[in-house]
Design an enzyme around this catalytic site. Structure first.
Site, PDB file in Angstrom:
ATOM      1  N   CYS A  76      32.457  37.242   0.935  1.00  0.00           N
ATOM      2  CA  CYS A  76      33.254  38.321   1.512  1.00  0.00           C
ATOM      3  C   CYS A  76      33.245  38.110   3.018  1.00  0.00           C
ATOM      4  CB  CYS A  76      32.613  39.663   1.156  1.00  0.00           C
ATOM      5  SG  CYS A  76      33.358  41.082   1.981  1.00  0.00           S
ATOM      6  N   CYS A 194      40.301  36.561   3.829  1.00  0.00           N
ATOM      7  CA  CYS A 194      39.728  37.552   2.923  1.00  0.00           C
ATOM      8  C   CYS A 194      39.713  36.890   1.559  1.00  0.00           C
ATOM      9  CB  CYS A 194      40.587  38.812   2.880  1.00  0.00           C
ATOM     10  SG  CYS A 194      40.117  39.943   1.544  1.00  0.00           S
TER      11      CYS A 194
END
Ligand code: DGL
Length: 281
Positions: A76, A194
């Site tokens: 992440c 992302c």
């Protein structure tokens, strides 16, 4: 040493980390994989830095203990850019983070105009300023933060059709900025900063006003994990003998911090990525 038997834990706020896990599986097919989605606290990309860092540590400490993880991957970008220091200070295992792939994007750019598509939290990080300064100093970098694309990736993961018009609306600012540049200098690469966004790669390619390279960090993370796994495979075998007891869940288990119908709806996607069992952390 091939890293086999190493227990690798992949963490994300949701399903995005599956894209990183996929690259790790290709590099280390014999490793034991565990996944953890902090769906209870999702999304991370709209929250304050310190809140994200503390929460990531809390969940990852439980994940590492529960599964006797040898290498933890923070799949992440939003968490990696604020929590890596804290995690490394408190956890006893190597922690690998995800870095937006600014370096390869800039290295391969002919026009010297690249885009960064990430969460609203990631695009404004000082860490990203530093990456751009270091690797893309002579490029124009157009930054676009989108939380809607994160949600669209989650919805797609639950089987919902993605509306192309919505995807286009989110990425239009990247291309609109490119057109304001001098003739010939249009955007030729977009960094997927992302880990959710590679799940929308087909949709992104389909609506992009012109073809660009879409670059994610999966293979770079996988290479780092493989190098670490090879270094630590002796340690792992000792750990495995001592700690991999009946109380450790079976490899291929995905954990969620909230086991609700929304999480259950992700089971087919998780199974496609090799996680046949869903459990509450
Ligand atoms: N997958 C996460 C990332 O790479 C973010 C998603 C979220 O906002 O929770 O940044």
């Amino acid at each position: 040493m091939n890293g086999s038997g190493i227990s690798i834990g992949v963490f994300d706020s949701g399903v995005g980390g599956l894209t990183v896990h996929h690259a790790i599986r290709v590099a280390l097919p014999d490793s034991a994989s565990f996944y953890c989605s902090d769906n209870e606290f999702h999304p991370y990309g709209t929250k304050a830095d310190q809140v994200i860092a503390n929460r990531t540590l809390d969940v990852c400490a439980r994940f590492v203990d529960r599964c006797a993880i040898d290498i933890l991957v923070i799949a992440c970008n939003t968490a990696s850019t604020v929590a890596l220091g804290l995690l490394r200070a408190h956890l006893q295992v190597p922690v690998v983070g995800v870095v937006p792939a600014i370096k390869p994007a800039a290295a391969g750019s002919t026009s010297r105009v690249i885009g960064l598509l990430a969460t609203p939290a990631t695009v404004k990080r000082q860490y990203v300023d530093e990456l751009i300064h270091q690797f893309a100093g002579d490029c124009t970098v157009v930054r676009v933060g989108s939380s809607r694309l994160v949600e669209l990736a989650e919805e797609k993961g639950r089987g919902k059709a993605v509306n192309p018009a919505e995807v286009l609306r989110e990425i239009e600012p990247l291309f609109a900025a490119g057109t304001q540049l001098p003739a010939g200098a249009r955007l030729d690469a977009v960094v997927l900063g992302c880990t959710h966004f590679p799940l929308l790669l087909d949709e992104l390619k389909a609506v992009a006003p012109w073809p660009v390279r879409w670059i994610d960090s999966g293979s770079a993370v996988a290479a780092r994990v493989k190098a670490l796994a090879q270094e630590s495979s002796t340690l792992s075998r000792i750990r495995n003998e001592q700690e991999r007891t009946a109380s450790v869940p079976a490899a291929g288990t995905a954990f969620v911090t909230r086991l609700d119908p929304g999480a259950k709806a992700l089971e087919p996607l998780l199974a496609r990525f090799g996680f046949a069992t869903l459990a509450h952390l």
